[in-house]
Design a protein around this motif. Sequence first.
Motif, mmCIF file in Angstrom:
data_model
loop_
_atom_site.group_PDB
_atom_site.id
_atom_site.type_symbol
_atom_site.label_atom_id
_atom_site.label_comp_id
_atom_site.label_asym_id
_atom_site.label_seq_id
_atom_site.Cartn_x
_atom_site.Cartn_y
_atom_site.Cartn_z
ATOM 1 N N HIS A 61 0.828 -1.146 -0.126
ATOM 2 C CA HIS A 61 0.137 -0.029 0.086
ATOM 3 C C HIS A 61 0.665 1.208 0.014
ATOM 4 O O HIS A 61 0.120 2.408 0.065
ATOM 5 N N VAL A 62 2.105 1.241 -0.452
ATOM 6 C CA VAL A 62 3.081 2.160 -0.169
ATOM 7 C C VAL A 62 2.674 3.255 -1.392
ATOM 8 O O VAL A 62 2.236 2.757 -2.599
ATOM 9 N N ASP A 63 2.770 4.452 -1.524
ATOM 10 C CA ASP A 63 2.401 5.383 -2.606
ATOM 11 C C ASP A 63 3.716 5.743 -3.456
ATOM 12 O O ASP A 63 4.741 5.113 -3.273
ATOM 13 N N LYS B 74 7.284 6.127 -1.619
ATOM 14 C CA LYS B 74 7.848 4.890 -1.496
ATOM 15 C C LYS B 74 8.738 4.822 -0.135
ATOM 16 O O LYS B 74 10.047 4.829 -0.181
ATOM 17 N N ASN C 247 3.696 3.529 6.640
ATOM 18 C CA ASN C 247 4.088 3.692 5.208
ATOM 19 C C ASN C 247 3.538 4.931 4.643
ATOM 20 O O ASN C 247 2.394 5.435 4.943
ATOM 21 N N THR C 248 4.022 5.777 3.740
ATOM 22 C CA THR C 248 3.246 6.671 2.947
ATOM 23 C C THR C 248 2.457 6.229 1.977
ATOM 24 O O THR C 248 2.588 5.195 1.505
ATOM 25 N N GLY C 249 1.297 6.902 2.037
ATOM 26 C CA GLY C 249 0.070 6.214 1.067
ATOM 27 C C GLY C 249 -1.076 6.990 1.538
ATOM 28 O O GLY C 249 -1.279 7.977 2.381
ATOM 29 N N LYS C 250 -2.272 6.396 1.079
ATOM 30 C CA LYS C 250 -3.467 6.822 1.201
ATOM 31 C C LYS C 250 -4.146 6.668 2.687
ATOM 32 O O LYS C 250 -3.743 5.400 3.180
ATOM 33 N N ARG D 218 -6.765 -2.823 -5.826
ATOM 34 C CA ARG D 218 -5.556 -3.046 -5.355
ATOM 35 C C ARG D 218 -5.017 -4.226 -4.716
ATOM 36 O O ARG D 218 -3.959 -5.028 -4.928
ATOM 37 N N GLY E 176 0.706 9.314 5.692
ATOM 38 C CA GLY E 176 0.316 7.859 5.376
ATOM 39 C C GLY E 176 -0.324 7.320 6.240
ATOM 40 O O GLY E 176 -1.347 7.790 7.315
#
Length: 540
Positions: free
Chosen positions: A446-448, A451, A470-473, A494, A527
């Motif tokens: 799920h990382v955007d 990364k 993690n960075t992401g939504k 996803r 994230g």
Amino acid sequence: MIKSIRVKLFIICTIFLSFFILASIMINVQFIGNYYFFRYKSTILDMYKIVNAYYSKQPENMESVFEYATRNEGLNCVIINEDTMVIKYISANGNEHAGDVIHRNFIDIIDDNINKINNKYYYEIVDNPNLISGTEKLMPPNSPKSGKNMLLPRYDQENDLNSYPFLNEKSNSSNMHDQVDIPDLIENIIFIKRLDAGNILMIRKPLRELMYSAKIANELYIIVGFVMLFLGSLASFIFSQKITKPIIDMSHIAKNISNLKFDKKYDVKTNDEIGELGKSINLISDELDKSIQELTVANEMLKEDVKRKQQIDDMRKTFISSVSHELKTPIGIIKGYAEGLMLNVVDSEEKRTKYSEIIVDESDKMGKMVGQLLDISYMESEIFQLEKSIFNIAVLVDEIVGKYKHIMNQKGIELFVDNDRDYFVKADYIRIEQVLKNYIANAINHVDSKKKIQIRIENADQNMRVFVANTGKKLSDEDTKKIWDSFYKSDKARSRQYGGTGLGLYIVRSIIEKHKGSYGVTNKEDGVEFWFELPNCPLC
């Protein structure tokens, strides 16, 4: 309307008291005259003995004897010649009537009862007879002119009558001879008996005094009766209150018990039956309270069991439905590509190889899902047990990071690990490794585009907490709550892309709960951060 036992007891006691008092008054009114009549019989018999004794030894002193009888006992005495019925001695008016013949009525009485007079005595009430013809003039008994009462010594046959000096002295009887006209207005008690020395003694007692005394006695008895009725009623009221108070108190306590209220208890003050009853009621109250509390707890537990079984049943149905749905897709894909290979719909080796690779890939996903399902089933079974050991979780993190480093490098993911000291825990090594792998794999998937993944370990009070961010939504509030459920996917497209089953975080939840730890997820500025917490091992 229910009458109080206190009122009933008061009414019953008052009725019984009234009955006995009124009955006593009625008996007294009805029979007191008869009682006086029989009571005077003994007095008259004693006087007969005195007159008989003195008449036999000293007849000259009869006037003093008769004066004593009149003054002290209120008796009129007459000695009659038995042959001629002539008066010989009379207690009133001296010898004024001596020699007179008695009235015909008395003559008839003597003639009709001669046997009784000779053998025993005649004792009756006679209705207004005159002693002699004409108006009788007699001194009323206890006349104020008669002076003080005389004392007559008891006759003793062994002593000479001369030992009684008053008999030898001439009695001052002039007062007795005052003429007072007293008509016979009421009945008289008549006693007639033969004397030992001959002649007949007649003793008369007017009923006027007797009836007057009886009237006064009755009036006093009635007054005393009503006073006693009032006092008895008051005592009955106080007595009924004292007796019924504990019964009424126990009645109220029993009513509270019937309404399942057990806060009130009976204050036992006596060792009698009422005290024992109070102890029994208190014991029943305590036992019922205890039993109802136990039943309430058991009922709550039963409700929880029913609710839990219902939830398990619902989960089972949902689980079966989700498994069926999740397996349906890869099975359909495998079937489609397999049929294509069987029907030779592809004409090149390259396409056949691609079809085969798809079949193998879907089979791997199915195998992964089945393995996870078996793992979940095992952890939720009664035979599952954690195999705890003491280990350094920082070392475990380094080992797992090393396994995923190649994948991260391929995807260009930048990893930050904050792990500069030792953190010892007592846990199941394999299961905690499974938790870390699921967190790290979830972060990779799920990382955007930035990364970036960060892993850190911190102390939290007496616990140790591991973070994987993690960075992401960011996750929605609904996703934050449901992401720990089985087969839940926040981003289904996803998940399908990287082969997610929706069981990874559910497995994490099951493992951490088995360790009595905690877990969670937090939205960060750039994230999402997942974490879990386990107790430290301070003695390690």
